[in-house]
Enzyme design. Structure first.
Site, PDB file in Angstrom:
ATOM      1  N   ASP A  91       0.829  -1.205   0.000  1.00 54.94           N
ATOM      2  CA  ASP A  91       0.000   0.000   0.000  1.00 54.94           C
ATOM      3  C   ASP A  91       0.866   1.258   0.000  1.00 54.94           C
ATOM      4  OD1 ASP A  91      -2.058  -1.791   0.239  1.00 54.94           O
ATOM      5  OD2 ASP A  91      -2.334  -1.472   2.396  1.00 54.94           O
TER       6      ASP A  91
ATOM      7  N   LYS B 138      -4.691  11.100  11.847  1.00 57.26           N
ATOM      8  CA  LYS B 138      -4.715  10.299  10.608  1.00 57.26           C
ATOM      9  C   LYS B 138      -5.769  10.757   9.613  1.00 57.26           C
ATOM     10  CE  LYS B 138      -4.839   5.616   8.770  1.00 57.26           C
ATOM     11  NZ  LYS B 138      -4.816   4.168   9.060  1.00 57.26           N
TER      12      LYS B 138
ATOM     13  N   ASP C  12      -4.644   2.672  -4.478  1.00 59.13           N
ATOM     14  CA  ASP C  12      -3.267   2.900  -4.032  1.00 59.13           C
ATOM     15  C   ASP C  12      -2.716   1.650  -3.350  1.00 59.13           C
ATOM     16  OD1 ASP C  12      -4.827   2.964  -1.777  1.00 59.13           O
ATOM     17  OD2 ASP C  12      -3.880   4.727  -0.889  1.00 59.13           O
TER      18      ASP C  12
END
Length: 818
Positions: free
Chosen positions: A513, A582, A746
């Protein structure tokens, strides 16, 4: 059935043709089932009918009020004092909704009229609460957010209004029937959609029922038939997908499912695609969808057994409902609240809140169980197949998606764990290395070096082997992973590797990732050395973690605000952490605002525990403060990303001034056309079953919505970049011998034995994509768009400065994708 294919007419091909016809039939059956189970006014044809009915009905209500207020006598005026209290458009919406639902079920006229009166009264009561007691309204709405039962929501609101609120109206049954009957009469007069009639022998005792007029019934049935055909349930393929050769031909082997390369209804955009050179786009998508898959039957057997046994596992949606909490033993039933002691009233209040929370969670899980059952159905159905395939398409930005519903390689953890490559390849030494890295990643051990990840696997080998050998009766270590079902598949693979060594033939996809990929792309775009280092564009001994960097910087900035904002600075002392930073960091590139970040932080704070910031802390105000701090921290760490976002937003405003869509071409040659149009008309907001419902009576105009264009262009642009990188990776991977690919925007995966090659291809594709100046290319395209508006060309802003990040270093950055 029109079949256009140069594929051979093999038995497998014939089975595929049957599957595609079945997809259409399954979709039609699912549509009919949901239609029968739901209310007509909530179906697509029903909503269309609503939109046609509301304004004429509202106009007729206004006309009735005006006529009645002239003073003319007449029995119809008995309803005037009641109807005049209601906003005509809101009344029209609720009336049309009840009338359409009533006619669909042929309900008795009196029952439909009463349902209208009840709907109007409930709407007015909840609207009054929302306006006069917004705090209470918000609290109840939040508690009911997950509830899927309209009756439950409505009952809760009525109880709260009875106890804490005010009633807008206090109508008895006769008054509600009077209001409902008059509004229903006005609806019938205005629209002619329904009639009230006796449909049997015509005797006086036969109840009058509501029915659609023949012409409207025929229109409705035709619309439902069309919707049923337009809602196929796409299944995996048993035959290799047809290569994409045009925007209209590819993927499924027949045309019954109407496959399109790009999911769009814009005929103009599809014409643009026909005239573009999409050779690289076609090759990359064809490489992705040519990957043969299988159902991982070892994992399926475990998950199926657990599901059938109704085991509650963190890996699955809970099979059984949570029991409601027991009623307080010292609070007698059937006793009015006013007669209870204060302690009993408080205990009863807390019990009701706890019971409501459990009820709502159980309602939410019900839909999750349906989705789980659908995944298992598809897995069971295709488990005997030696190979299955997933045809793919694109959205308008170039992001790649599989067609298949329920179970596909981009699904949730259960879906990914149930799939493996059909082709197996011996691990070899490097494959064994990547298998261990993959296992550590699945257990959340992914912020450390590859060496430390492998060390963790070796230290936990006994637990991993126990999980793979005895997943149900052993220690169930696999259930502690971040992705439990994928971890179970990996543990089973680890067992086979342990017993068979490096010669073990593996079918497990090994995923890698990106690190906050949006910021990776923006940092590369402007060669930003600071942001680039934070998101692993430069070689490092262990992966850089931008979320931790932002949280550390946020803590530093917050501590520096002690004198100016002591209350919040003290509350946040030592409390900024990775989990807080995050989501705001991840969504910066996708046009997140400070307010949006505050909501994300508030959710994260609640996840840390009720008193994370102290018992007296106001969570949302504290989160607004933290969002401002995080915003400032991001400004220091990813300056270039902000600059690139600002530039594309400013450029979009110039293009919008010419009333043109924003156009650019991705690095792989896909034309992107961003067009958000101003909507004309109005929205009618009502409360139905305790839920805010908005009917949009608007249509797109021929005027570009400049505000929406500007707010959307940065996320759409960065998505077009990650989509292009994925395509180039798939194309180059195939050219370098990769025969299987798993891609999720991604995230990239292949066989363990081929992971070294994929790892290198990802980085080379990234370097190649940013070898030039993509923003300059975009500016040139925009200037071309402005050729008929030379006075606006100079308003295209200067390009942001390019930094000194050496992108060649990406080649040695092992943690770019890891």
């Amino acid at each position: 059935m029109n079949i256009k294919s140069n594929l051979s007419e093999t038995p497998l091909f014939a089975r595929q043709v049957e599957l595609e016809a079945e997809s259409l039939a399954l979709g039609a059956q699912a549509y009919e089932k949901s239609h029968e189970a739901g209310q007509e006014a909530e179906t697509r044809p029903g909503v269309s009918m609503l939109r046609k009915a509301v304004l004429p009905t509202a106009e007729r209500i206004v006309q009735f009020i005006e006529e009645a207020e002239t003073g003319k006598s007449g029995p119809r005026h008995n309803a005037l004092p009641y109807v005049a209290r209601i906003d005509p458009e809101e009344a029209a919406y609720l009336t049309a909704r009840c009338a359409i639902n009533g006619a669909a079920d042929a309900r008795m006229l009196q029952a439909v009229a009463l349902s209208i009166g009840n709907a109007i009264q409930a709407h007015l009561d909840i609207k009054l609460m929302a306006d006069s007691q917004p705090g209470l309204f918000h609290k109840v709405s939040e508690q009911l957010k997950k509830s899927t039962s309209g009756r439950h929501r409505s009952a809760v609101f009525q109880r709260v209004i009875a106890k804490h609120g005010k009633r807008a109206v206090s109508w008895d049954e006769r008054e509600k029937l009077l209001v409902g009957k008059k509004l229903l009469d006005l609806f019938i007069e205005a629209t002619g959609m329904v009639v009230a009639a006796r449909m049997t022998d015509g005797s006086a005792n036969t109840p009058i029922k509501l029915h659609f007029t023949p012409e409207h019934l025929a229109e409705l049935e035709k619309a439902h038939a069309k919707c049923a055909l337009l809602c196929p349930i796409h299944l995996p393929m048993v035959h290799p997908p047809r290569d994409w050769t045009s925007p209209y031909h590819g993927g499924y082997v027949t045309q019954v499912l109407n496959p399109r390369l790009v999911r769009t209804n814009s005929r103009e955009y599809l014409d643009d695609l026909k005239n573009a050179d999409l050779s690289q786009v076609y090759e990359s998508i064809n490489a992705i969808q040519s990957t043969p898959w299988q159902i991982n039957t070892r994992v399926l057997d475990v998950i199926r057994d657990m599901w059938d046994a109704q085991e509650n596992s963190p890996a699955l949606v809970q099979r059984r409902d949570e029991p409601l909490p027991p009623r307080p033993y010292d609070v007698p039933e059937g006793v009015p609240v006013a007669q209870l002691t204060l302690d009993q009233q408080e205990a009863l209040k807390e019990w009701k809140m706890a019971a409501a929370a459990v009820y709502e969670e159980n309602e939410h899980r019900a839909s999750q169980r349906v989705q789980m059952a659908q995944k298992l159905y598809v897995a069971d159905r295709f488990a005997p197949e030696e190979a299955i395939y997933f045809p793919h398409s694109l959205d308008f930005r170039g992001r790649v998606y599989p067609f298949a519903a329920y179970l596909n390689p981009q699904g949730d953890d259960v879906a990914k764990g149930l799939l493996q490559f059909a082709e197996g390849k011996p691990l070899g030494a490097r494959g064994a290395y990547w298998l261990k890295v993959h296992i550590a990643n699945l257990f959340g051990v992914d912020k450390v070096s590859f060496a430390d990840r492998i060390k963790w696997v070796e230290e936990n080998a006994d637990k991993l082997l126990d999980s793979g050998l005895d997943p149900r009766d052993g220690e169930r270590f696999w259930e502690t992973a971040d992705s439990p079902v994928s971890a179970l598949a990996a543990c089973m693979e680890f067992v086979s590797y342990t017993y068979n060594g490096e010669g073990h033939v593996s079918r497990l996809p090994i995923h890698m990732d990106g690190s906050c990929s949006g910021l990776q792309h923006f940092s590369a775009l402007l060669r930003d050395p600071v942001g680039g280092a934070a998101v692993n564009l430069v070689p490092q001994d262990k992966p850089g973690d931008i979320y931790t960097q932002v949280s550390n910087k946020g803590q530093e900035l917050s501590d520096g605000r002690l004198e100016k904002q002591p209350e919040f600075s003290v509350a946040w002392n030592g409390k900024f952490k990775r989990s807080i930073a995050k989501q705001p960091t991840m969504t910066l590139c996708y046009a997140a605002t400070k307010l949006g970040m505050a909501k994300m932080i508030a959710k994260a704070v609640k996840g840390e525990g009720e008193d994370y910031l102290g018992k007296d802390a106001h969570v949302f105000k504290s989160s607004v403060y933290a969002a401002d701090v995080i915003w400032e921290a991001l400004g220091e760490i990813v300056v270039a990303a902000r600059g690139a976002m600002t530039w594309v937003q400013s450029a979009s405003k110039v293009i919008s001034a010419t009333n043109q869509p924003m156009r650019w071409t991705t690095p792989m040659g896909l034309p992107v056309r961003q067009a958000y149009w101003v909507e004309e008309g109005q929205r009618i907001e009502t409360f139905v079953d305790g839920k805010r419902v908005t009917l949009t009576l608007v249509t797109d105009t021929d005027k570009i919505d400049g505000r929406k264009q500007a707010s959307s262009v940065a996320p759409n642009y960065v998505h077009s970049l990650d989509g292009a990188h994925l395509m180039r990776t798939a194309l180059w991977g195939k050219e370098n011998g990769l025969t299987a690919l798993a891609v999720i925007h991604d995230s990239f995966g292949t066989h363990a034995a081929d992971t070294d090659m994929l790892h290198a291809v990802i980085r080379e594709a990234f370097i190649e994509q940013y070898a030039g100046n993509l923003l300059a290319d975009m500016r040139d395209e925009l200037i071309e768009q402005l050729k008929d508006h030379p006075d606006l060309i100079e308003k295209i802003p200067e390009l942001p400065p390019v930094g000194n990040l050496n992108l060649e270093g990406v080649r040695d950055s092992l943690y770019l994708f890891a």
